[in-house]
Design an enzyme around this catalytic site. Structure first.
Site, PDB file in Angstrom:
ATOM      1  N   GLU A 102      13.787 -13.943 -17.037  1.00  0.00           N
ATOM      2  CA  GLU A 102      13.434 -12.548 -16.753  1.00  0.00           C
ATOM      3  C   GLU A 102      12.506 -12.003 -17.828  1.00  0.00           C
ATOM      4  O   GLU A 102      11.489 -11.369 -17.532  1.00  0.00           O
ATOM      5  CB  GLU A 102      14.703 -11.696 -16.633  1.00  0.00           C
ATOM      6  CG  GLU A 102      14.458 -10.216 -16.477  1.00  0.00           C
ATOM      7  CD  GLU A 102      13.508  -9.844 -15.345  1.00  0.00           C
ATOM      8  OE1 GLU A 102      13.270 -10.678 -14.451  1.00  0.00           O
ATOM      9  OE2 GLU A 102      12.971  -8.733 -15.361  1.00  0.00           O
ATOM     10  N   GLU A 162       3.791 -10.432 -16.505  1.00  0.00           N
ATOM     11  CA  GLU A 162       3.247  -9.479 -15.519  1.00  0.00           C
ATOM     12  C   GLU A 162       2.647  -8.246 -16.164  1.00  0.00           C
ATOM     13  O   GLU A 162       1.803  -7.596 -15.540  1.00  0.00           O
ATOM     14  CB  GLU A 162       4.291  -9.087 -14.475  1.00  0.00           C
ATOM     15  CG  GLU A 162       5.490  -8.346 -14.966  1.00  0.00           C
ATOM     16  CD  GLU A 162       6.446  -8.014 -13.814  1.00  0.00           C
ATOM     17  OE1 GLU A 162       5.992  -7.776 -12.685  1.00  0.00           O
ATOM     18  OE2 GLU A 162       7.651  -7.993 -14.051  1.00  0.00           O
ATOM     19  N   ARG A 170       2.591   1.646  -5.916  1.00  0.00           N
ATOM     20  CA  ARG A 170       2.786   0.676  -4.820  1.00  0.00           C
ATOM     21  C   ARG A 170       1.573  -0.219  -4.629  1.00  0.00           C
ATOM     22  O   ARG A 170       1.641  -1.257  -3.986  1.00  0.00           O
ATOM     23  CB  ARG A 170       3.078   1.416  -3.516  1.00  0.00           C
ATOM     24  CG  ARG A 170       4.364   2.197  -3.498  1.00  0.00           C
ATOM     25  CD  ARG A 170       4.486   2.949  -2.203  1.00  0.00           C
ATOM     26  NE  ARG A 170       4.553   2.041  -1.083  1.00  0.00           N
ATOM     27  CZ  ARG A 170       5.700   1.529  -0.619  1.00  0.00           C
ATOM     28  NH1 ARG A 170       6.844   1.864  -1.196  1.00  0.00           N
ATOM     29  NH2 ARG A 170       5.711   0.696   0.392  1.00  0.00           N
ATOM     30  N   TRP A 210      -3.379  -2.180  -1.803  1.00  0.00           N
ATOM     31  CA  TRP A 210      -3.204  -3.454  -2.502  1.00  0.00           C
ATOM     32  C   TRP A 210      -3.817  -4.473  -1.569  1.00  0.00           C
ATOM     33  O   TRP A 210      -3.317  -4.734  -0.480  1.00  0.00           O
ATOM     34  CB  TRP A 210      -1.723  -3.752  -2.734  1.00  0.00           C
ATOM     35  CG  TRP A 210      -1.467  -4.989  -3.525  1.00  0.00           C
ATOM     36  CD1 TRP A 210      -1.677  -5.168  -4.859  1.00  0.00           C
ATOM     37  CD2 TRP A 210      -0.955  -6.233  -3.035  1.00  0.00           C
ATOM     38  NE1 TRP A 210      -1.314  -6.430  -5.239  1.00  0.00           N
ATOM     39  CE2 TRP A 210      -0.877  -7.116  -4.140  1.00  0.00           C
ATOM     40  CE3 TRP A 210      -0.552  -6.697  -1.795  1.00  0.00           C
ATOM     41  CZ2 TRP A 210      -0.413  -8.419  -4.042  1.00  0.00           C
ATOM     42  CZ3 TRP A 210      -0.085  -7.996  -1.676  1.00  0.00           C
ATOM     43  CH2 TRP A 210      -0.027  -8.851  -2.789  1.00  0.00           C
ATOM     44  N   CYS A 224       0.840  -1.207   0.000  1.00  0.00           N
ATOM     45  CA  CYS A 224       0.000   0.000   0.000  1.00  0.00           C
ATOM     46  C   CYS A 224       0.872   1.254   0.000  1.00  0.00           C
ATOM     47  O   CYS A 224       2.033   1.214   0.338  1.00  0.00           O
ATOM     48  CB  CYS A 224      -0.872   0.005   1.245  1.00  0.00           C
ATOM     49  SG  CYS A 224      -1.847  -1.480   1.370  1.00  0.00           S
ATOM     50  N   ASN A 275      -0.499  -0.088   6.247  1.00  0.00           N
ATOM     51  CA  ASN A 275       0.191  -0.953   5.285  1.00  0.00           C
ATOM     52  C   ASN A 275       0.758  -2.120   6.084  1.00  0.00           C
ATOM     53  O   ASN A 275       1.528  -1.923   7.018  1.00  0.00           O
ATOM     54  CB  ASN A 275       1.318  -0.180   4.580  1.00  0.00           C
ATOM     55  CG  ASN A 275       2.075  -1.074   3.598  1.00  0.00           C
ATOM     56  OD1 ASN A 275       1.635  -2.180   3.302  1.00  0.00           O
ATOM     57  ND2 ASN A 275       3.217  -0.609   3.136  1.00  0.00           N
ATOM     58  N   GLY A 276       0.334  -3.344   5.718  1.00  0.00           N
ATOM     59  CA  GLY A 276       0.831  -4.518   6.439  1.00  0.00           C
ATOM     60  C   GLY A 276      -0.316  -5.479   6.720  1.00  0.00           C
ATOM     61  O   GLY A 276      -1.417  -5.336   6.187  1.00  0.00           O
ATOM     62  N   LYS A 314       8.599 -10.575 -17.294  1.00  0.00           N
ATOM     63  CA  LYS A 314       8.173  -9.266 -17.819  1.00  0.00           C
ATOM     64  C   LYS A 314       6.900  -9.419 -18.652  1.00  0.00           C
ATOM     65  O   LYS A 314       5.930  -8.688 -18.485  1.00  0.00           O
ATOM     66  CB  LYS A 314       9.284  -8.653 -18.679  1.00  0.00           C
ATOM     67  CG  LYS A 314      10.500  -8.210 -17.925  1.00  0.00           C
ATOM     68  CD  LYS A 314      10.366  -6.857 -17.281  1.00  0.00           C
ATOM     69  CE  LYS A 314      10.043  -6.809 -15.833  1.00  0.00           C
ATOM     70  NZ  LYS A 314      10.692  -7.646 -14.879  1.00  0.00           N
ATOM     71  N   LYS A 354       4.232  -2.694  -6.490  1.00  0.00           N
ATOM     72  CA  LYS A 354       5.675  -2.533  -6.688  1.00  0.00           C
ATOM     73  C   LYS A 354       6.477  -3.108  -5.529  1.00  0.00           C
ATOM     74  O   LYS A 354       7.568  -3.622  -5.734  1.00  0.00           O
ATOM     75  CB  LYS A 354       6.014  -1.052  -6.839  1.00  0.00           C
ATOM     76  CG  LYS A 354       7.478  -0.755  -7.125  1.00  0.00           C
ATOM     77  CD  LYS A 354       7.931  -1.340  -8.430  1.00  0.00           C
ATOM     78  CE  LYS A 354       9.390  -1.045  -8.708  1.00  0.00           C
ATOM     79  NZ  LYS A 354       9.874  -1.736  -9.925  1.00  0.00           N
ATOM     80  N   HIS A 367      11.550 -33.281 -22.964  1.00  0.00           N
ATOM     81  CA  HIS A 367      11.214 -34.268 -21.913  1.00  0.00           C
ATOM     82  C   HIS A 367       9.792 -34.075 -21.422  1.00  0.00           C
ATOM     83  O   HIS A 367       9.500 -34.225 -20.247  1.00  0.00           O
ATOM     84  CB  HIS A 367      12.230 -34.154 -20.774  1.00  0.00           C
ATOM     85  CG  HIS A 367      13.623 -34.475 -21.212  1.00  0.00           C
ATOM     86  ND1 HIS A 367      14.067 -35.760 -21.433  1.00  0.00           N
ATOM     87  CD2 HIS A 367      14.657 -33.652 -21.544  1.00  0.00           C
ATOM     88  CE1 HIS A 367      15.322 -35.717 -21.857  1.00  0.00           C
ATOM     89  NE2 HIS A 367      15.698 -34.464 -21.931  1.00  0.00           N
TER      90      HIS A 367
HETATM   91  C1  AGP Z   1       9.661  -7.424 -11.130  1.00  0.00           C
HETATM   92  O1  AGP Z   1       9.263  -7.012 -12.445  1.00  0.00           O
HETATM   93  C2  AGP Z   1       8.508  -7.704 -10.242  1.00  0.00           C
HETATM   94  N1  AGP Z   1       7.760  -6.503 -10.087  1.00  0.00           N
HETATM   95  C3  AGP Z   1       8.847  -8.413  -8.952  1.00  0.00           C
HETATM   96  O2  AGP Z   1       9.205  -9.724  -9.322  1.00  0.00           O
HETATM   97  C4  AGP Z   1      10.005  -7.842  -8.098  1.00  0.00           C
HETATM   98  O3  AGP Z   1      11.222  -8.033  -8.774  1.00  0.00           O
HETATM   99  C5  AGP Z   1      10.051  -8.642  -6.784  1.00  0.00           C
HETATM  100  O4  AGP Z   1       8.838  -8.402  -6.108  1.00  0.00           O
HETATM  101  C6  AGP Z   1      11.234  -8.262  -5.888  1.00  0.00           C
HETATM  102  O5  AGP Z   1      11.109  -6.921  -5.504  1.00  0.00           O
HETATM  103  P1  AGP Z   1      12.391  -6.227  -4.818  1.00  0.00           P
HETATM  104  O6  AGP Z   1      13.504  -6.256  -5.827  1.00  0.00           O
HETATM  105  O7  AGP Z   1      11.934  -4.838  -4.480  1.00  0.00           O
HETATM  106  O8  AGP Z   1      12.741  -7.024  -3.594  1.00  0.00           O
END
Ligand code: AGP
Length: 609
Positions: A481, A488, A27, A76, A2, A100-101, A485, A604, A504
């Site tokens: 990676e 997501e 966030r 969130w 959040c 937040n939490g 991308k 984020k 396999h």
């Molecule tokens: C990356 O595109 C994602 N948003 C997510 O996997 C992110 O890398 C992961 O949550 C780790 O976040 P951090 O690097 O802030 O710890």
């Protein structure tokens, strides 16, 4: 998770809060709300589901211009669905709360104090608001401490008591929250992170855990459990305010992809002296580079993918056993830890709780720890034994790009330093390695300048439901990676697969029309990768090949889509390759008309386990 913003001072409170929420929206963006405490002591709440823009429209219908202070929140969802009722702030009597939490024992507390009839939402937060109101008899600090002592879980709270018009209150436990006094010393701010404060404050500080924080116009007081005032280190903002804007790009993600050449320079240059690696700027003692026999890398998501690249290189160059652990699994896997292990944590935000808990666990069990972090002063940075800061600047798009690339270059510098200090690299090899890093910005610029060609590769991907990415070795780590991308931000079910493993079983999923991206840049693996690409092509897959002119292709004409990356030494090919994969994901998402920066269900910073 959040986003939290709080303000007390002379500005239009509603404007400051709404602008702050727009900055913090990355966030978490399921819902948003504000509370404004007016001169009559009325705490007026406005909240709604969806983006902050919806809240702005709602607030315009009933503006509050005489507010003395206020707070804002972007959510969130953790407890309870995405509804107006569950949106923050939550009110109970004289108390208004944002959070937040996660409070783990909120149901027990609701039962113990018979709060059911006062709680109408599904959230843990509203139970805490009701508890604060239950215990409030005019002493806010005592009330906050009493209630905090009963909570189990994580929290960053912003609290307003409506009969106290000249103060905001805050307290945190694990979840991040920072505060700062305005440059004119006549206002004070609360925020989840510094991006929302950077235009108002010259410096800021992380609120210490379990300390009651009192914000007044121009003054912030921190009181510990014995009511003693606590003094903390202040952090300065080391980027231009403009760094948080989009600088003319439609999406933050595109801006951040384009910033990668510069942030590589910003990360490498301070750590290169006379052509050799020099990490004295990070105050890491030299014995770190030679004394360990094993390395464990801990991270989540994209950061974990950076760790996989480092594992590949550390094993091949340093001949050290390296494990890469998914942070959320690590502390529950009974890891073998001893003082011959160096634990490297990687985190852009420095607040990912899975990674934070893993760092705490490793240190408690005797391992030395170095963390690679982007956000200065973040919890992981503060709790790590040694910190290597990436200089990516604020990364706003949920999909990490420039932070990842600076994690990679930081790991490469660290590997070069280790190889040099262990005598594996002689001086000229170490200098050559560092110069290869410094050449990366120009090589990545080539891909960025040719991004229209990368865009053209995506036409068969836009409508795909499933998509595969196949490669081996470092190519495979790049594709992991690239696949994340694409998943997501475009919502296509993409899977990165070690291309040798495909036959396999999973090759059964390859049908005519299945888009497959194959990455072939590793000279020692290219012939095998090519065979695997032919296997999927034989089954009708629509193959897009990313390779270089240094990889010999018997008959390029047999491939409908080939994109040639700049030809670099194999161990550096991951950099232009990942940039091309980032661009592919970006263009597919944009073509699908999706919100590239704020993809559904994501946030984020993930500060809940
Ligand atoms: C990356 O595109 C994602 N948003 C997510 O996997 C992110 O890398 C992961 O949550 C780790 O976040 P951090 O690097 O802030 O710890």
């Amino acid at each position: 998770m959040c986003g939290i913003i709080g303000y007390i001072g002379h500005r239009n409170v509603e404007e400051v809060l709404l602008k702050g929420l727009q900055t913090l929206e990355y966030r978490g963006y399921d819902s948003a709300g504000v509370v404004l405490l007016d001169s009559n002591g009325t705490a007026q709440v406005q909240k709604c589901v969806g983006k902050v823009q919806n809240l702005i429209v709602q607030c315009k219908k009933a503006p509050v211009n005489d507010a003395l202070c206020g707070m804002g929140h972007t959510r969130w969802a953790t407890h309870g669905g995405v509804t107006n009722l569950n949106a923050h702030p939550h009110q109970s009597g004289k108390v208004t709360l944002i959070h937040n939490g996660i409070i783990e024992n909120y149901q027990e507390l609701a039962n113990e104090y018979h709060l059911a009839d006062q709680v109408i939402s599904e959230t843990d937060t509203e139970v805490v608001a009701a508890l604060l109101n239950r215990f409030y008899e005019g002493d806010p600090v005592k009330t906050i401490r009493t209630v905090a002592s009963k909570l189990k879980g994580t929290y960053a709270f912003g609290i307003i008591f409506s009969d106290i018009k000249d103060k905001l209150f805050a307290i945190r436990h694990v979840s991040p929250i920072i505060a700062g006094v305005g440059k004119d010393k006549k206002e004070a701010f609360l925020s989840s992170d510094v991006t929302a404060l950077s235009e108002y404050v010259a410096d800021y500080f992380v609120i210490p855990e379990d300390v009651v924080t009192i914000l007044e116009a121009g003054k912030i007081t921190l009181l510990d459990a014995c009511d003693q005032e606590v003094f903390v280190n202040h952090l300065t903002i080391d980027w231009e305010t403009g760094a948080i804007g989009k600088n003319g790009y439609e999406f933050y993600m595109e801006k951040e992809i384009m910033e990668q050449p510069q942030v590589i320079v910003n990360t490498v240059m301070p750590r290169c002296k006379d052509g050799l690696p020099d990490l004295s700027v990070d105050h890491i003692p030299d014995d770190i580079w030679t004394k360990y026999e094993k390395i464990t890398i801990i991270a989540c998501g994209t950061a974990m993918h950076a760790g996989l690249v480092a594992k590949n290189l550390m094993q091949s160059l340093l001949r050290l056993p390296v494990t890469v652990e998914i942070a959320s699994e690590y502390i529950y896997s009974d890891p073998v830890i001893d003082d011959t292990t160096l634990v490297i944590a990687i985190s852009q935000s420095g607040e990912t709780i899975d990674t934070l808990e893993a760092v705490r666990y490793a240190r408690k069990h005797g391992a030395d720890n170095l963390s690679i972090v982007n956000v200065k002063g973040s919890t992981i940075a503060r709790e790590s034994q040694f910190v290597l800061y990436t200089n990516a600047g604020p990364e706003i798009a949920v999909a990490s790009t420039k932070a990842y690339i600076t994690q990679l270059v930081s790991l490469y510098i660290l590997i070069c330093q280790m190889a040099y200090m262990r005598g594996i690299f002689l001086k000229e090899k170490a200098m050559q390695f560092m110069s290869s890093l410094l050449a990366l910005p120009g090589q990545i610029e080539q891909v960025l300048a040719d991004r229209a060609s990368v865009h053209a590769l995506t036409k068969d991907m836009i409508g795909a439901k499933d998509l595969f990415m196949i490669g081996r070795g470092l190519d495979y780590t790049a594709l992991l990676e690239g696949s994340l991308k694409l998943k997501e931000i475009s919502y296509i079910h993409s899977e990165a697969y070690a291309s040798g493993e495909l036959k396999h079983g999973t090759i059964a999923l390859i049908t005519p029309e299945t888009p497959v991206i194959t990455l072939i840049t590793q000279k020692k693996l290219a012939s095998k990768e090519l065979s695997n690409a032919i296997e999927v092509k034989a089954r009708g897959a629509k193959v897009v090949m990313l390779t270089t002119k240094a990889i010999p292709l018997e008959d390029p004409s047999q491939w409908e889509h080939i994109y040639y990356l700049p030809a670099l030494p194999s161990e550096f090919m991951i950099f232009p390759a990942v940039v091309a994969l980032q661009l592919i994901a970006f263009y597919v998402s944009k073509e699908k008309g999706l919100d590239v920066d704020k993809p559904r269900n994501l946030a984020k910073v993930v500060t809940v386990e």
